[in-house]
Design an enzyme around this catalytic site. Structure first.
Site, mmCIF file in Angstrom:
data_model
loop_
_atom_site.group_PDB
_atom_site.id
_atom_site.type_symbol
_atom_site.label_atom_id
_atom_site.label_comp_id
_atom_site.label_asym_id
_atom_site.label_seq_id
_atom_site.Cartn_x
_atom_site.Cartn_y
_atom_site.Cartn_z
ATOM 1 C CD1 TRP A 39 1.458 35.011 -44.476
ATOM 2 C CD2 TRP A 39 3.779 35.027 -45.969
ATOM 3 N NE1 TRP A 39 2.119 36.199 -45.009
ATOM 4 C CE2 TRP A 39 3.603 36.171 -45.152
ATOM 5 C CE3 TRP A 39 5.080 34.673 -45.707
ATOM 6 C CZ2 TRP A 39 4.396 37.673 -45.411
ATOM 7 C CZ3 TRP A 39 6.088 35.415 -46.146
ATOM 8 C CH2 TRP A 39 5.868 36.475 -45.816
ATOM 9 C CG ASP A 79 2.913 30.352 -40.072
ATOM 10 O OD1 ASP A 79 3.586 30.749 -39.529
ATOM 11 O OD2 ASP A 79 3.883 30.363 -41.140
ATOM 12 C CE LYS A 118 3.521 38.196 -39.278
ATOM 13 N NZ LYS A 118 3.760 39.111 -40.193
HETATM 14 N N1 PMP Z 1 3.918 32.597 -42.145
HETATM 15 C C1 PMP Z 1 3.245 34.078 -41.985
HETATM 16 C C2 PMP Z 1 1.831 33.319 -41.630
HETATM 17 C C3 PMP Z 1 3.063 35.523 -42.175
HETATM 18 O O1 PMP Z 1 2.493 36.517 -41.922
HETATM 19 C C4 PMP Z 1 4.591 35.645 -41.656
HETATM 20 C C5 PMP Z 1 5.011 36.680 -41.972
HETATM 21 N N2 PMP Z 1 4.457 38.040 -42.624
HETATM 22 C C6 PMP Z 1 5.589 34.805 -42.672
HETATM 23 C C7 PMP Z 1 4.708 33.822 -42.842
HETATM 24 C C8 PMP Z 1 7.049 35.279 -42.912
HETATM 25 O O2 PMP Z 1 7.499 34.892 -41.313
HETATM 26 P P1 PMP Z 1 8.719 36.073 -41.435
HETATM 27 O O3 PMP Z 1 8.978 37.566 -42.000
HETATM 28 O O4 PMP Z 1 9.515 36.527 -40.326
HETATM 29 O O5 PMP Z 1 9.874 35.047 -41.976
#
Ligand code: PMP
Length: 363
Positions: free
Chosen positions: A105, A175, A199
């Site tokens: 991510w 993040d 989450k």
């Molecule tokens: N950052 C992290 C650490 C994540 O776990 C996720 C989703 N699993 C995201 C970003 C992306 O999130 P979204 O699907 O809300 O765009």
């Protein structure tokens, strides 16, 4: 009303929510008490929603000890939109943003930032398959970086920061999608925190951003309106129609967190759950936990078995036993048990019992 049968949901997100929150949402769905309309039907400009939004804002400030001088934004587009909004707003022309890349991510976040301006990778653990959080001695920051971006918990790889990087004077952007409000947080250490709700905070559809107000001055007027933090802040997240239902459920989750001892109690519970699971993974050589012990996540516990066939069998048999969502992210394979705030302690016991039995039969 009693809950119908629920499986144990180990999904990485959208993820398990507190049953009491689901029950309240269900009770209020047709008609909010005193309103006579569903939360799904009310205007985002109504007094009712205004007070839901204000209460959620106030409760989050109380829960996390958000100091004065920070603004909360309730946005759409998921954490992925923040990958772009952060550099669009905080990275001035000619500036450099530092990214510590500790998982896929974070890599995606850096990729979007490169479309906006200069990115310096302050450290990366990619060479060892993102099995750890880079150590303090590996970090090389640009002295006048616009900000330093980290991913506080790496959902896919199962690693988590234990101590924030010392980035003297540079605003820290985190993040925190997969570990927000899972433990006490010192918001004053950050310039900006963002997290998709799905989450630890609620259903998909709303992204929480906590931003230090002085940083709002960096948002250029030329930015697309909806992607401008300053505009969102001036309009209290009501420039357009916000995700009313998702914010309402987030509000219920935050009330649940407060009623259950707040962040210290969550941290204690989450540590107990993770410790139980890692102890089982370390007990014999049968299981192969993937994260380096010093970087292990309390939220996403990742592990493998000797062969992919055995992993498939494990996931299949676990699902049949009502232990759902244990398959690892498709990019890394293996298994992942996501044990967010709302995941019950006895659910971890059930997984451990199942693992013992599986090992007995296959070890
Ligand atoms: N950052 C992290 C650490 C994540 O776990 C996720 C989703 N699993 C995201 C970003 C992306 O999130 P979204 O699907 O809300 O765009």
């Amino acid at each position: 009303m009693p809950v119908t049968t629920r499986v144990l949901n180990f999904s990485s997100g959208p993820a398990v929510l507190p049953v009491s929150v689901l029950e309240q949402a269900q009770r209020d769905l047709v008609s909010l008490p005193g309103v006579g309309m569903s939360i799904l039907e009310i205007s985002h400009r109504s007094k009712t929603f205004e007070s839901i939004l204000q209460k959620t804002d106030a409760d989050i400030r109380h829960l996390a000890g958000v100091p004065a001088g920070y603004t909360l934004l309730f946005l759409q587009g998921g954490a992925s939109t923040q990958f772009s909004m952060v550099p669009m707003n905080l990275l001035p022309p000619g500036g450099t943003a530092d990214y510590v890349i500790s998982g896929s991510w974070g890599e995606k976040a850096a990729k979007e930032a490169r479309k906006v301006g200069n990115v310096h990778v302050a450290a990366s653990s990619q060479a060892t398959g993102f099995d750890r959080i880079p150590g303090e001695e590996e970090l090389s920051f640009t002295p006048d970086a616009a900000y330093v971006h980290i991913t506080s918990n790496n959902t896919i790889e199962g690693t988590q920061w234990k101590r924030l990087p010392a980035a003297a004077g540079i605003p820290l952007v985190s993040d925190a999608s997969s570990d927000i409000f899972s433990q006490p947080i010192d918001v004053s250490s950050y310039g900006l925190i963002y997290a998709g709700a799905q989450k630890n905070l609620g259903p998909a559809g709303v992204t929480l951003v906590i931003v230090r107000e002085d940083l709002l001055a960096r948002s250029a007027k030329t930015l697309p309106t909806m992607l401008n933090y300053a505009v969102q802040a001036e309009n209290a997240s009501l420039y357009n129609t916000p995700p009313v239902f998702a914010i309402y459920v987030m509000g219920l989750v935050v009330e649940w967190l407060l009623a259950n001892g707040g962040l210290p109690a969550m941290a204690a519970r989450n540590e107990r759950k993770a410790a139980r699971l890692y102890a089982e993974l370390d007990r014999t050589g049968f299981w192969r936990p993937t994260a380096r012990p010093d970087s292990r996540s309390f939220m996403n516990v990742t592990f493998r078995l000797a062969s992919e066939d055995l992993e498939k069998t494990f996931v299949k048999e676990a699902t049949a036993e009502g232990l759902d969502g244990l398959k690892g992210h498709r990019s890394v394979g293996g298994m992942r048990a996501s044990i967010y705030n709302a995941f019950p302690e006895d659910g971890v016991d059930a997984l451990v019992a199942f693992m013992r039995e599986f090992e007995r039969r296959n070890g």
